[in-house]
Design an enzyme around this catalytic site. Structure first.
Site, PDB file in Angstrom:
ATOM      1  N   HIS A   1     -30.135   8.428  26.499  1.00  0.00           N
ATOM      2  CA  HIS A   1     -28.870   9.131  25.945  1.00  0.00           C
ATOM      3  C   HIS A   1     -29.188  10.504  26.012  1.00  0.00           C
ATOM      4  O   HIS A   1     -29.943  11.277  26.112  1.00  0.00           O
ATOM      5  CB  HIS A   1     -28.957   8.618  24.533  1.00  0.00           C
ATOM      6  CG  HIS A   1     -27.687   8.958  23.526  1.00  0.00           C
ATOM      7  ND1 HIS A   1     -27.671  10.287  23.133  1.00  0.00           N
ATOM      8  CD2 HIS A   1     -26.740   8.346  23.275  1.00  0.00           C
ATOM      9  CE1 HIS A   1     -26.314  10.101  22.798  1.00  0.00           C
ATOM     10  NE2 HIS A   1     -26.009   8.958  22.637  1.00  0.00           N
TER      11      HIS A   1
ATOM     12  N   LYS B   1     -26.517   4.257  11.690  1.00  0.00           N
ATOM     13  CA  LYS B   1     -26.559   3.141  12.629  1.00  0.00           C
ATOM     14  C   LYS B   1     -27.440   2.151  11.926  1.00  0.00           C
ATOM     15  O   LYS B   1     -27.402   0.858  12.298  1.00  0.00           O
ATOM     16  CB  LYS B   1     -27.458   3.616  13.949  1.00  0.00           C
ATOM     17  CG  LYS B   1     -26.654   4.440  14.676  1.00  0.00           C
ATOM     18  CD  LYS B   1     -27.499   4.737  15.961  1.00  0.00           C
ATOM     19  CE  LYS B   1     -26.876   5.799  16.802  1.00  0.00           C
ATOM     20  NZ  LYS B   1     -25.488   5.565  17.479  1.00  0.00           N
TER      21      LYS B   1
ATOM     22  N   ASP C   1     -37.193   7.960  20.850  1.00  0.00           N
ATOM     23  CA  ASP C   1     -35.854   8.012  20.267  1.00  0.00           C
ATOM     24  C   ASP C   1     -35.774   6.453  19.591  1.00  0.00           C
ATOM     25  O   ASP C   1     -35.389   5.607  20.524  1.00  0.00           O
ATOM     26  CB  ASP C   1     -35.195   8.282  21.479  1.00  0.00           C
ATOM     27  CG  ASP C   1     -33.451   8.088  21.236  1.00  0.00           C
ATOM     28  OD1 ASP C   1     -32.660   8.438  21.956  1.00  0.00           O
ATOM     29  OD2 ASP C   1     -33.085   7.688  19.910  1.00  0.00           O
TER      30      ASP C   1
ATOM     31  N   GLN D   1     -31.714   3.039  18.412  1.00  0.00           N
ATOM     32  CA  GLN D   1     -31.197   1.827  18.528  1.00  0.00           C
ATOM     33  C   GLN D   1     -32.288   0.680  18.248  1.00  0.00           C
ATOM     34  O   GLN D   1     -32.350  -0.320  18.537  1.00  0.00           O
ATOM     35  CB  GLN D   1     -30.827   1.369  20.327  1.00  0.00           C
ATOM     36  CG  GLN D   1     -29.515   2.209  20.381  1.00  0.00           C
ATOM     37  CD  GLN D   1     -28.418   2.045  19.624  1.00  0.00           C
ATOM     38  OE1 GLN D   1     -28.277   0.912  19.027  1.00  0.00           O
ATOM     39  NE2 GLN D   1     -27.234   2.878  19.918  1.00  0.00           N
TER      40      GLN D   1
ATOM     41  N   CYS E   1     -22.790   8.080  26.495  1.00  0.00           N
ATOM     42  CA  CYS E   1     -23.580   9.342  26.584  1.00  0.00           C
ATOM     43  C   CYS E   1     -24.827   9.129  27.470  1.00  0.00           C
ATOM     44  O   CYS E   1     -25.879   9.431  27.235  1.00  0.00           O
ATOM     45  CB  CYS E   1     -23.972   9.804  25.211  1.00  0.00           C
ATOM     46  SG  CYS E   1     -22.770  10.008  23.935  1.00  0.00           S
TER      47      CYS E   1
END
Ligand SMILES: Cc1ncc(COP(=O)(O)O)c(CN[C@@H](CS)C(=O)O)c1O
Length: 410
Positions: free
Chosen positions: A121, A224, A198, A201, A364
């Site tokens: 991303h 999220k 990261d 997700q 992104c």
């Protein structure tokens, strides 16, 4: 886990979209909010609202206890050894930028390397571009397999004693691939590098144990994972947070302020300058309680099941290309696809007419779009309140889109 019962907690599913029930399949972009989170936010503003850490009055004590209590909930949720390793930020993007600016720049010099996949991303790619440009370090990209996965042999080959940072998503927001972060961390550490994960997700969708992963930094966003926008987390190992410099300065974060120089509080507070994100943190704490009551293993299985079901159903429609792991291969709860010959924005518009919300665009991840040889894609992403009926509605609307754009129904 009963998604139909769960849906009762989310007021937004009373909404009608173009006369249809809402089929919300854009959870990788942001999640919906349960009443339990909304009520906690209202209660905070109605009976606890105050600034934190400074006031000696009752409301200030209530707000401080709620804010620091949220930090403890986050620490338990990711199995951090201490809440002092949990920094509240605005979200994943700010968290990663704080590491790139506050830690990496102080440790990078010409000839050093930052290793990362090209599928990252932009929030876990551009900060490293900037850090490389500022320090003379170089970016070294890992090769992707056909399905977007990463081979450990390629990580072994890419990570050397010149590597100072490995930056990687635990789950790709486009491909749904789940990267072997624990093994990659071990490779990074063998060469004295740090790994920045990261978790945007992954943390909302599966159990996360930072001690098991042995990640040095982990970034994720509250919006999220049923929490409000404007709150995120940077987890870091104590020694790294201790040596990491703040990236913005002001009140709250200081120890002693002289006219020409100042000293900072310890982590995490040295990274939380100004009035912190009090309500956001408290809302995130409520979201974590909600998720924990259901269980992250259950949620991970549920999301992956809906994604697998979707991949199977899309395989039955001629003219649909699905990206990422093939049928039967591990995939997180999202499916990126294209209807051949139709722009994904047009597909998403027709789906929206049927009440189905998906994301269309480059997500992104422009370098990844070029690797996939597409300008954009559409993406359906699932969460704990989605059902198999949602998958049916999505597939039916996609077939309508296919017919509308002149493809013969496969
Ligand atoms: C893997 C990954 N890493 C970082 C981010 C940024 O999260 P923020 O809360 O915006 O800071 C995201 C957010 N991806 C959204 C918006 S592009 C998506 O639709 O996929 C992400 O998926």
């Amino acid at each position: 886990m009963n998604p139909l019962a769960i849906r009762e907690d989310f007021p937004i599913f009373q909404e009608k979209i173009n006369g249809h029930p809402l089929v919300y399949l854009d959870n990788a972009a942001t999640s919906q909010k349960p009443r339990q989170v909304l009520d906690v936010l209202r209660r905070y503003y109605e009976s606890e609202n105050s600034n934190v850490h400074r006031g000696v009055h009752t409301l200030g004590t209530r707000a401080t206890e709620a804010y620091e209590g949220a930090r403890e909930k986050v620490a338990r949720f990711i199995n951090a050894p201490s809440p002092y390793q949990v920094v509240f930020t605005r979200g994943t993007t700010e968290s990663i930028n704080m590491v790139a600016h506050g830690y990496a720049r102080a440790h990078l010099q010409p000839g050093d390397e930052i290793v990362l996949p090209p599928s990252e991303h932009h929030s876990n790619l551009i900060p490293w571009q900037q850090a490389a440009r500022a320090t003379g370090a170089t970016l070294r990209y890992l090769p992707l397999q056909e399905d977007g996965s990463i081979r450990l042999a390629d990580v072994e080959a890419a990570v050397t004693d010149r590597t100072k940072v490995v930056a990687i998503a635990h789950v790709s927001n486009v491909l749904g691939t789940v990267n072997p972060v624990r093994e990659i961390a071990a490779i990074a550490h063998r060469h004295g590098a740090v790994i920045v994960v990261d978790g945007a997700q992954s943390v909302p969708h599966m159990p996360t144990d930072v001690q098991d992963l042995d990640c040095d930094f982990l970034a994720f966003s509250g919006h999220k994972m049923l929490g409000p926008t404007g709150i995120g987390v940077l987890y870091g190992k104590p020694s790294l947070l201790a040596e990491m410099e703040p990236t913005y300065f002001g009140g709250e974060m200081i120890d002693i302020v002289e006219l020409h120089e100042s000293t900072w509080k310890e982590a995490p507070w040295k990274f939380e300058g100004g009035t912190p994100i009090i309500a956001g943190a408290i809302g995130l704490g409520a979201a974590i309680e909600y998720l924990s009551n259901i269980g992250m293993e259950e949620i991970a299985k549920h999301d992956a099941h809906l994604a697998d079901l979707t991949v199977q159903r899309l395989a039955e429609i001629e003219g649909v290309t699905v990206y990422g792991p093939g049928p039967g291969k591990p995939r997180a709860g999202l499916v990126t696809f294209n209807l051949d010959g139709v722009h994904p924005h047009d597909v998403a518009t027709v789906l929206d007419a049927a009440g189905v919300a998906v994301r269309a665009g480059h997500h992104c991840a422009q370098p990844l779009m070029r690797i996939l040889h597409v300008g954009a894609t559409a993406r359906a992403s699932f969460y704990l309140y989605n059902t198999e009926d949602d998958v049916d509605a999505f597939v039916a609307a996609l077939k309508q889109a296919k017919e509308f754009f002149g493809h013969a129904i496969g």
